[in-house]
Design an enzyme around this catalytic site. Structure first.
Site, PDB file in Angstrom:
ATOM      1  NE  ARG A   4     -12.221  26.101  38.565  1.00 37.54           N
ATOM      2  CZ  ARG A   4     -11.631  26.357  39.719  1.00 37.54           C
ATOM      3  NH1 ARG A   4     -12.343  26.811  40.721  1.00 37.54           N
ATOM      4  NH2 ARG A   4     -10.352  26.164  39.875  1.00 37.54           N
TER       5      ARG A   4
ATOM      6  CE  LYS B 167      -1.926   9.988  47.454  1.00 36.50           C
ATOM      7  NZ  LYS B 167      -0.686   9.501  47.994  1.00 36.50           N
TER       8      LYS B 167
ATOM      9  CG  HIS C  69      -0.692   5.068  41.959  1.00 35.94           C
ATOM     10  ND1 HIS C  69      -0.919   6.081  42.835  1.00 35.94           N
ATOM     11  CD2 HIS C  69       0.638   4.922  41.883  1.00 35.94           C
ATOM     12  CE1 HIS C  69       0.235   6.525  43.282  1.00 35.94           C
ATOM     13  NE2 HIS C  69       1.210   5.839  42.724  1.00 35.94           N
TER      14      HIS C  69
ATOM     15  CE  LYS D  54       3.938   1.584  42.031  1.00 31.68           C
ATOM     16  NZ  LYS D  54       4.538   2.204  40.848  1.00 31.68           N
TER      17      LYS D  54
ATOM     18  CD  GLU E 281       7.507   9.896  47.560  1.00 30.30           C
ATOM     19  OE1 GLU E 281       6.832  10.123  46.551  1.00 30.30           O
ATOM     20  OE2 GLU E 281       7.252  10.387  48.674  1.00 30.30           O
TER      21      GLU E 281
ATOM     22  CG  ASP F 281       0.856  11.907  50.768  1.00 33.20           C
ATOM     23  OD1 ASP F 281      -0.209  12.158  50.179  1.00 33.20           O
ATOM     24  OD2 ASP F 281       1.956  11.880  50.201  1.00 33.20           O
TER      25      ASP F 281
ATOM     26  CG  HIS G 105       0.348   4.526  48.417  1.00 27.98           C
ATOM     27  ND1 HIS G 105      -0.734   4.377  47.574  1.00 27.98           N
ATOM     28  CD2 HIS G 105       0.742   5.813  48.286  1.00 27.98           C
ATOM     29  CE1 HIS G 105      -0.958   5.532  46.964  1.00 27.98           C
ATOM     30  NE2 HIS G 105      -0.082   6.413  47.377  1.00 27.98           N
TER      31      HIS G 105
ATOM     32  CE  LYS H  87       6.277  13.790  49.923  1.00 27.86           C
ATOM     33  NZ  LYS H  87       6.283  13.098  48.626  1.00 27.86           N
TER      34      LYS H  87
HETATM   35  P1  NAD Z   1      -5.162  20.002  39.758  1.00 29.72           P
HETATM   36  O1  NAD Z   1      -5.312  21.136  40.712  1.00 29.72           O
HETATM   37  O2  NAD Z   1      -3.994  19.997  38.845  1.00 29.72           O
HETATM   38  O3  NAD Z   1      -6.467  19.921  38.841  1.00 29.72           O
HETATM   39  C1  NAD Z   1      -7.745  20.154  39.354  1.00 29.72           C
HETATM   40  C2  NAD Z   1      -8.776  20.003  38.257  1.00 29.72           C
HETATM   41  O4  NAD Z   1     -10.051  20.209  38.859  1.00 29.72           O
HETATM   42  C3  NAD Z   1      -8.651  21.000  37.118  1.00 29.72           C
HETATM   43  O5  NAD Z   1      -8.927  20.324  35.909  1.00 29.72           O
HETATM   44  C4  NAD Z   1      -9.766  22.013  37.413  1.00 29.72           C
HETATM   45  O6  NAD Z   1     -10.317  22.610  36.257  1.00 29.72           O
HETATM   46  C5  NAD Z   1     -10.784  21.128  38.043  1.00 29.72           C
HETATM   47  N1  NAD Z   1     -11.704  21.888  38.899  1.00 29.72           N
HETATM   48  C6  NAD Z   1     -11.417  22.642  39.979  1.00 29.72           C
HETATM   49  N2  NAD Z   1     -12.538  23.196  40.476  1.00 29.72           N
HETATM   50  C7  NAD Z   1     -13.553  22.807  39.683  1.00 29.72           C
HETATM   51  C8  NAD Z   1     -14.951  23.040  39.665  1.00 29.72           C
HETATM   52  N3  NAD Z   1     -15.558  23.826  40.577  1.00 29.72           N
HETATM   53  N4  NAD Z   1     -15.687  22.468  38.707  1.00 29.72           N
HETATM   54  C9  NAD Z   1     -15.115  21.659  37.783  1.00 29.72           C
HETATM   55  N5  NAD Z   1     -13.812  21.397  37.750  1.00 29.72           N
HETATM   56  C10 NAD Z   1     -13.036  21.960  38.683  1.00 29.72           C
HETATM   57  O7  NAD Z   1      -5.235  18.679  40.642  1.00 29.72           O
HETATM   58  P2  NAD Z   1      -4.540  17.263  40.366  1.00 29.72           P
HETATM   59  O8  NAD Z   1      -3.131  17.331  40.853  1.00 29.72           O
HETATM   60  O9  NAD Z   1      -4.788  16.851  38.981  1.00 29.72           O
HETATM   61  O10 NAD Z   1      -5.295  16.306  41.398  1.00 29.72           O
HETATM   62  C11 NAD Z   1      -6.623  15.849  41.188  1.00 29.72           C
HETATM   63  C12 NAD Z   1      -6.974  14.835  42.257  1.00 29.72           C
HETATM   64  O11 NAD Z   1      -6.096  13.745  42.170  1.00 29.72           O
HETATM   65  C13 NAD Z   1      -6.849  15.341  43.676  1.00 29.72           C
HETATM   66  O12 NAD Z   1      -7.818  14.693  44.468  1.00 29.72           O
HETATM   67  C14 NAD Z   1      -5.476  14.882  44.087  1.00 29.72           C
HETATM   68  O13 NAD Z   1      -5.374  14.717  45.484  1.00 29.72           O
HETATM   69  C15 NAD Z   1      -5.435  13.553  43.387  1.00 29.72           C
HETATM   70  N6  NAD Z   1      -4.093  13.050  43.119  1.00 29.72           N
HETATM   71  C16 NAD Z   1      -3.223  13.766  42.351  1.00 29.72           C
HETATM   72  C17 NAD Z   1      -1.976  13.255  42.071  1.00 29.72           C
HETATM   73  C18 NAD Z   1      -1.011  13.996  41.200  1.00 29.72           C
HETATM   74  O14 NAD Z   1       0.063  13.454  40.946  1.00 29.72           O
HETATM   75  N7  NAD Z   1      -1.317  15.169  40.711  1.00 29.72           N
HETATM   76  C19 NAD Z   1      -1.599  12.015  42.591  1.00 29.72           C
HETATM   77  C20 NAD Z   1      -2.505  11.304  43.367  1.00 29.72           C
HETATM   78  C21 NAD Z   1      -3.749  11.832  43.612  1.00 29.72           C
END
Ligand code: NAD
Length: 477
Positions: free
Chosen positions: A46, A143, A173, A177, A211, A230, A235, A326
Site C-alpha cells: 500500500r 496462513k 512453512h 523444514k 515456544e 493457530d 502445523h 507459548k
Molecule cells: P503486516 O501487517 O506486517 O504487513 C501487511 C502488508 O500488507 C503490508 O505490506 C501492507 O502494505 C500490505 N497491505 C495492507 N493493506 C493493503 C492494501 N489495501 N493494498 C495493498 N497492500 C496492503 O503483515 P505480516 O505480518 O507481514 O503478515 C502477512 C500475512 O502473512 C498475514 O496473512 C499473516 O497472517 C501471515 N503470516 C505472517 C507471519 C509473520 O511472522 N509475520 C507468519 C505466518 C503468517
C-alpha cells in the site's frame, strides 16, 4: 536444482513476513546461485514509494534477518538490482495497470499473498480482471487459511473462481523444514523403519511444538484464534499426516496429498477428557496472557495438549499425543516415535526397561536421534543403557552448510511448479472439519483454560494426560 527465470510479486512486500522471511530467503537463494539471470522480485504494497526507496528497506531487512549469508555473500547490491516496487491498492484500482506493465512475457509468474487474509479474494480477483495472471501463473497463500470450515470453504471457492487448484500454493512453512522432508526420506527410502511403522511395534507417538515467546504484538489476532486454530489445525496436523500416512505410490503432489488427506479423515472425533487447554499466567513483572491480549476475561488457549486416535489398520491401538504452547520452558519442537518394549527381557528386571525412540527435531538444531539400547561399558555385569545415534544436519552437512530456511525452499518449489509440500484445498477443509467441533465444544461448555506458569511445560493436567496411560512426555529442553 536451477529454476526458470521468474517474476515474483510479493503483495505485502513491506510487511513483517516479507522483511523477516521472504526477502532474506530469496537473497540466500540468490547467493547460492539459484536465482537465474532474469529472475526478478517485485514488492507490491500500500505504501507509496519508489523502487530506490524500497531497495533501501530490502537491504536493511537482509542486514537484519539474512543471517550469516548476509555477511558472507558480497552481493547485496547485485540482488537489489533484481528488486522493484509498485504501490497497489488491493481494494481499489490504483497501481494495477502499472504492475502489469512491469511483468514480462515468457517468464514464470508467481504472486505471493503476504497480506491479511481479508485481502486474498480482492487480490485474486484483480489479478484476473487487470490481466496480470494467466493459466500458468501461480499464487502463494499464507496462513491462516480460514478461521473455521465455513470460512475456509468460502476462501477456497473465491480462489477457485480465478485460479485452478494446480495454481494455488497454500503455504505451511513446517512442510518446508529440512527434517520434515527427511522424515519422508527416512520412512520411504529405508528398509529399516517402514516394516516397524505401525501399531504392532510403536507404543505411541508424541508431537511437541513448544515456544518460549508469548503472543507478542499479535495479541489482537491471536486472541480470536488460540493455539488450536493457530498451530494444531495446520502445523501439528501436517506433521501428524506425514508421520502416519501410508506410503504414496510416488513422490508427486497428488499422490502424497491423497495419503495425507486419508490420515485426517481417519482421525476419531476427540474425547473431551483427552484434551487439555491452558493459558499462561503472569510471572513477576512479566504480564500474563490476559494482560498481553488486553482482555481480563479472555478464555482463549495459549496451550493445548491432546490424545488422538486414527481409525485404520496401521494405527489402531497406538495413540498420538500432540501438544503446543507459548511461554513454555524452551523453544523445542520434535516428533518422537516411541517403540514398544521388547516382548521379553532376557536380562532380567534389574536391567530395566529400555525403549527405542526415534526423535525428529524440528527446532532448534534440526536433526534426528535414534535411541538404541546397548550394554553399559565396564565390568559391572549386563547393565543396559540407551545411547543416541545422532544425526544433526549441521554435523552431517558440515559446519559451513546452511540448510535452506523453510520459506526459501518453498518459494523455489513454487517457481518449479511443485506442489508436494503445499496443502491442497480439501486437506485444509478436512482439518477444519475435525477441529471445528472441538472448538465449538469448548465454547458451548464455557470451558476455561487451565492456568500455567511461564517457563513450565504447561498445565499439570497435560502431564496427567500421559501419566494416566503410564506414559510420559519427553522433556522440553
Ligand atoms: P503486516 O501487517 O506486517 O504487513 C501487511 C502488508 O500488507 C503490508 O505490506 C501492507 O502494505 C500490505 N497491505 C495492507 N493493506 C493493503 C492494501 N489495501 N493494498 C495493498 N497492500 C496492503 O503483515 P505480516 O505480518 O507481514 O503478515 C502477512 C500475512 O502473512 C498475514 O496473512 C499473516 O497472517 C501471515 N503470516 C505472517 C507471519 C509473520 O511472522 N509475520 C507468519 C505466518 C503468517
Amino acid at each position: 536444482i536451477p529454476v526458470e527465470p521468474f517474476d515474483l510479486v510479493i503483495f505485502g512486500g513491506t510487511g513483517d513476513l516479507a522483511r523477516r522471511k521472504i526477502l532474506p530467503g530469496l537473497f540466500r537463494r540468490f547467493c547460492d546461485g539459484q536465482m537465474p539471470d532474469g529472475a526478478r522480485v517485485i514488492g507490491a504494497a500500500r505504501s507509496e514509494m519508489d523502487t530506490a526507496a524500497y531497495r533501501v528497506t530490502v537491504g536493511e531487512a537482509i542486514g537484519e534477518f539474512g543471517g550469516d549469508s548476509a555477511v558472507d555473500c558480497d552481493a547485496v547490491d547485485a540482488f537489489l538490482e533484481r528488486v522493484e516496487y509498485q504501490a497497489v491498492d488491493a481494494k481499489g484500482e490504483g497501481g494495477w495497470e502499472a504492475l502489469r506493465g512491469l511483468l514480462r512475457d515468457g517468464m514464470v509468474r508467481a504472486f505471493y499473498f503476504s497480506v491479511a487474509p481479508s485481502l486474498f479474494g480482492d487480490i485474486a480477483e484483480r489479478l484476473r480482471s487487470f490481466g496480470l495472471a494467466d493459466a500458468q501463473s501461480r499464487i502463494v497463500v499464507e496462513k491462516p487459511f480460514g478461521h473455521d470450515l465455513a470460512s475456509a470453504r468460502s476462501l477456497n471457492a473465491t480462489l477457485a473462481q480465478h485460479f485452478d487448484e494446480e495454481q494455488i500454493y497454500r503455504i505451511d512453512h513446517y512442510l518446508g523444514k529440512e527434517t520434515v522432508q527427511n522424515l519422508m526420506a527416512v520412512r520411504f527410502g529405508n528398509m529399516l523403519f517402514e516394516p516397524l511403522w505401525n501399531a504392532q511395534f510403536i507404543d505411541h507417538i508424541q508431537i511437541t511444538v513448544a515456544e518460549t515467546v508469548g503472543v507478542g504484538g499479535r495479541g489482537e489476532y491471536y486472541d480470536k484464534s488460540g493455539a488450536m486454530r493457530d498451530m494444531v489445525q495446520n502445523h501439528l496436523m501436517q506433521l501428524l499426516c506425514l508421520i502416519a500416512m501410508e506410503p504414496p505410490s510416488k513422490f508427486d503432489p497428488d499422490a502424497v496429498r491423497d495419503e495425507k488427506l486419508k490420515v485426517i479423515r481417519a482421525l476419531d472425533p476427540i474425547d473431551y477428557h483427552q484434551l487439555v487447554r491452558g493459558q499462561y499466567g503472569p510471572a513477576g513483572d512479566a504480564p500474563g496472557y490476559r494482560e498481553d491480549v488486553g482482555d481480563a476475561r479472555s478464555r482463549t488457549e495459549s496451550f493445548v495438549a491432546m490424545k488422538v486416535h486414527l481409525s485404520n489398520w496401521r494405527w489402531a491401538g497406538t495413540p498420538f499425543y500432540l501438544r503446543t504452547g507459548k511461554k513454555l520452558r524452551a523453544r523445542d519442537s520434535e516428533i518422537a516415535v516411541v517403540f514398544k518394549d521388547t516382548p521379553h527381557s532376557i536380562f532380567g528386571p534389574e536391567a530395566g526397561q529400555h525403549r527405542n525412540v526415534l526423535a525428529i527435531r524440528l527446532q532448534p538444531n534440526e536433526g534426528m536421534t535414534l535411541d538404541v539400547t546397548i550394554k553399559e561399558p565396564g565390568p559391572g555385569g549386563m547393565r543396559l543403557i540407551d545411547v543416541p545415534l545422532d544425526m544433526s544436519f549441521a554435523d552431517a552437512l558440515g559446519p559451513d552448510a546452511e540448510a535452506p530456511d523453510a520459506y526459501e525452499r518453498l518459494i523455489m518449489d513454487v517457481i518449479r511448479g511443485n506442489q508436494t509440500l503445499f496443502m491442497r484445498g480439501d486437506e485444509v477443509e478436512a482439518a477444519w472439519a475435525w477441529t471445528d467441533p472441538i472448538i465449538e465444544g469448548w465454547q458451548s461448555r464455557g470451558d476455561v483454560p487451565k492456568p500455567y506458569d511461564p517457563g513450565s511445560s504447561g498445565p499439570e493436567d497435560a502431564l496427567m494426560l500421559m501419566h494416566r496411560d503410564g506414559r510420559r512426555w519427553r522433556e522440553i529442553k
